[in-house]
Motif scaffolding. Structure first.
Motif, PDB file in Angstrom:
ATOM      1  N   SER A  10      34.605 -44.798  11.825  1.00  0.00           N
ATOM      2  CA  SER A  10      33.987 -43.686  11.118  1.00  0.00           C
ATOM      3  C   SER A  10      32.722 -44.103  10.391  1.00  0.00           C
ATOM      4  CB  SER A  10      34.970 -43.093  10.112  1.00  0.00           C
ATOM      5  OG  SER A  10      34.339 -42.098   9.357  1.00  0.00           O
ATOM      6  N   MET A  11      31.707 -43.242  10.451  1.00  0.00           N
ATOM      7  CA  MET A  11      30.442 -43.519   9.799  1.00  0.00           C
ATOM      8  C   MET A  11      30.511 -43.128   8.327  1.00  0.00           C
ATOM      9  SD  MET A  11      26.622 -42.339  10.975  1.00  0.00           S
ATOM     10  CE  MET A  11      26.995 -40.632  11.190  1.00  0.00           C
ATOM     11  N   ARG A  12      31.330 -42.138   7.981  1.00  0.00           N
ATOM     12  CA  ARG A  12      31.348 -41.629   6.609  1.00  0.00           C
ATOM     13  C   ARG A  12      32.643 -41.943   5.872  1.00  0.00           C
ATOM     14  NH1 ARG A  12      29.136 -37.392   9.748  1.00  0.00           N
ATOM     15  NH2 ARG A  12      26.926 -37.220   9.368  1.00  0.00           N
ATOM     16  N   GLN A  16      35.368 -37.839   4.961  1.00  0.00           N
ATOM     17  CA  GLN A  16      34.709 -36.883   5.828  1.00  0.00           C
ATOM     18  C   GLN A  16      34.841 -37.352   7.272  1.00  0.00           C
ATOM     19  OE1 GLN A  16      30.583 -36.508   4.808  1.00  0.00           O
ATOM     20  NE2 GLN A  16      30.620 -34.307   5.051  1.00  0.00           N
ATOM     21  N   LYS A  17      35.323 -36.454   8.145  1.00  0.00           N
ATOM     22  CA  LYS A  17      35.499 -36.824   9.543  1.00  0.00           C
ATOM     23  C   LYS A  17      34.142 -36.876  10.241  1.00  0.00           C
ATOM     24  CE  LYS A  17      37.858 -35.413  13.749  1.00  0.00           C
ATOM     25  NZ  LYS A  17      36.783 -35.133  14.675  1.00  0.00           N
ATOM     26  N   GLU A  18      33.892 -37.963  10.946  1.00  0.00           N
ATOM     27  CA  GLU A  18      32.645 -38.105  11.693  1.00  0.00           C
ATOM     28  C   GLU A  18      32.699 -37.258  12.955  1.00  0.00           C
ATOM     29  OE1 GLU A  18      30.041 -41.492  14.019  1.00  0.00           O
ATOM     30  OE2 GLU A  18      31.989 -42.005  13.206  1.00  0.00           O
ATOM     31  N   SER A  20      31.840 -36.609  16.739  1.00  0.00           N
ATOM     32  CA  SER A  20      31.498 -37.418  17.904  1.00  0.00           C
ATOM     33  C   SER A  20      30.177 -36.909  18.460  1.00  0.00           C
ATOM     34  CB  SER A  20      32.597 -37.312  18.971  1.00  0.00           C
ATOM     35  OG  SER A  20      32.517 -36.058  19.640  1.00  0.00           O
ATOM     36  N   TYR A 114      22.024 -39.450  14.845  1.00  0.00           N
ATOM     37  CA  TYR A 114      23.257 -40.096  15.308  1.00  0.00           C
ATOM     38  C   TYR A 114      22.922 -41.339  16.131  1.00  0.00           C
ATOM     39  CZ  TYR A 114      27.583 -40.865  17.905  1.00  0.00           C
ATOM     40  OH  TYR A 114      28.699 -41.434  18.466  1.00  0.00           O
TER      41      TYR A 114
END
Length: 133
Positions: A10-12, A16-18, A20, A114
């Protein structure tokens, strides 16, 4: 589509759900475009699965900019016999003086961000390469 769509970290974080890259494509262009992108990437999944296994990866399982440049160049050469300006090295090492995002000016902002984050900070995963191609 097999292992082609394994999610990266995950980026965040957990708060918070990243999204795709396919979710971003759907948000920017609509469901039909997302489905077309997934189908096109899926058609090449055997290529990406075989190639991705052989590429050097970091501790998170992602590839760096130079490796991603090599992989994308190899995909276009093998699949279409195309030499894409900006991907093929021009007498210098892979990843030097080149951009993975050779068409970035035509990408919507969120998709461009992204791929910038993946290519230049966190590394790219198999799904990222397949969708970018």
């Amino acid at each position: 589509l097999g292992g082609c769509w394994a999610a990266g970290p995950s980026m965040r974080g957990a708060a918070q759900k990243e999204l795709s890259i396919l979710d971003l494509v759907g948000a920017e262009f609509g469901t039909e475009w997302r489905q077309s992108t997934e189908a096109l990437a899926g058609n090449a999944s055997d290529f990406w699965q075989a190639l991705y296994k052989t590429l050097p990866k970091d501790g998170q399982g992602s590839v760096g900019t130079a490796t991603a440049q090599y992989a994308l160049n190899r995909f276009f050469l093998q699949r279409y016999s195309w030499s894409v300006r900006g991907l093929a090295p021009t007498g210098s090492a892979w990843g030097k003086n080149a951009s993975l995002l050779v068409v970035e000016e035509s990408m919507p902002r969120r998709i461009r961000e992204y791929f910038h984050d993946r290519a230049y900070r966190r590394g790219m995963f198999q799904q990222d390469l397949a969708v970018l191609a």
